[in-house]
Design a protein around this motif. Structure first.
Motif: not given
Length: 332
Positions: A155, A124-125, A121, A162-163, A159, A143
């Motif tokens: 987006r 992603c950033d 996760l 994904l969580a 997410r 991604w």
């Protein structure tokens, strides 16, 4: 006359992909064969090359023989090849991650699963370091090529899913480590999330379609995605029952029902087929409810057309997945 691929042979007395064949005659929505992309061979090759490059030690011959590019070809027979390849690569990522948890100690260690997913996760950033786990580096690659094709609403939902997948992976590890079997209701909810709900968000960026946020969160659209998810997950469970039974893994709908009801695996598999047929009816009903939802939300013709394209992919997914299960050697 409808033709379907021959299924791999099964172990004596164990359910297998061949047990899914009656659904083809029983469920009208599964009757028509899937079309294949005209560049399927090139798509398959590109997906495999990426998989071997991204997972040099996590992509054994069993996964190489699974033919994920062909599954992507069936899902998007008219889409440009680069986008179909991207979807096939996402399939590889999910199956590699699943096998990493299912076939080794990771899947029994809730804390280790959580740490790995935290890194996923975070990617992603931020760009992960070169020594990051291959699952993390491959996710970042996917991604970075997918997110720019979609808007903020997509987006955010991706997410969220994904969580949910992360939470399901943790719960599976907890069930394994405590050797507790989930109830059928627990399992059905857990399986939907563990199947990778985010995968069913991908037709939007693959097709270049952007759904309005209010449609994406509406009841009919959520019903469409959850029914498609359940059907593919439960079909997979019938095909993989022998594999999971052999390694003592209880995370399979056939095995959960057999234990809960005290019935044979054959009887449990028959009930799973009944439930699959019912969920395909739900999938069809959700699709039929969409025009009224488009009108309620006052969607433009362009938005309704884009949403319909995505819906058609989801409606075709069960047949495409069924054909792949029958042809692929993944569960042979």
């Amino acid at each position: 006359m409808t033709t379907v691929p021959a299924a791999p042979a099964r172990a004596a007395g164990m359910p297998s992909a061949a047990d899914l064949l009656p659904l083809v005659e029983r469920v009208p929505a599964l009757a028509a064969p899937c079309r294949h992309h005209r560049e399927e061979a090139a798509i398959e090759l590109a997906v495999e090359e990426w998989a071997l490059r991204s997972f040099p030690e996590l992509y054994p011959a069993r996964l190489q023989a699974a033919r994920f590019g062909e599954m992507a070809s069936r899902a998007f027979p008219e889409t440009k090849a680069p986008e179909v390849i991207l979807f096939g690569q996402w399939l590889v990522w999910l199956f590699v991650f699943d096998d990493l948890r299912d076939d080794g100690p990771l899947g029994w260690d809730e804390a280790a699963v959580d740490r790995l997913y935290d890194a996923v996760l975070s990617s992603c950033d931020t760009v992960p370091p070169l020594d990051a786990h291959p699952v993390v580096r491959a996710f970042r690659d996917l991604w970075s090529r997918t997110a720019p094709r979609a808007g903020a609403s997509w987006r955010a939902m991706f997410r969220v899913h994904l969580a949910e997948h992360r939470a399901a992976c943790r719960y599976e590890a907890r069930f394994r480590s405590t050797r507790r079997l989930p109830s059928p209701n627990e399992y059905a909810h857990l399986r939907r999330q563990a199947n990778g709900s985010f995968l069913f968000d991908l037709p939007e960026p693959v097709l270049g379609s952007e759904l309005p946020g209010e449609l994406r969160t509406s009841g009919p659209w959520r019903d469409l995605l959850s029914a498609c998810n359940d059907v593919t997950a439960w079909c997979n469970d019938v095909a993989s029952a022998a594999k999971e039974s052999a390694r003592g893994d209880v995370h399979n709908y056939v095995l959960v029902l057999a234990h809960d009801q005290g019935v044979s695996l054959a009887a449990a598999a028959a009930e799973v087929l009944d439930r699959i047929a019912a969920r395909i009816d739900d999938l069809t009903a959700a699709a039929r409810a969409l025009p009224a939802e488009f009108a309620r939300l006052d969607l433009s013709k362009a938005a309704a057309r884009d949403a319909s394209k995505v819906a058609m992919v989801l409606l075709g997914a069960p047949r495409g997945h069924l054909e792949w299960l029958l042809e692929s050697s993944r569960y042979a």
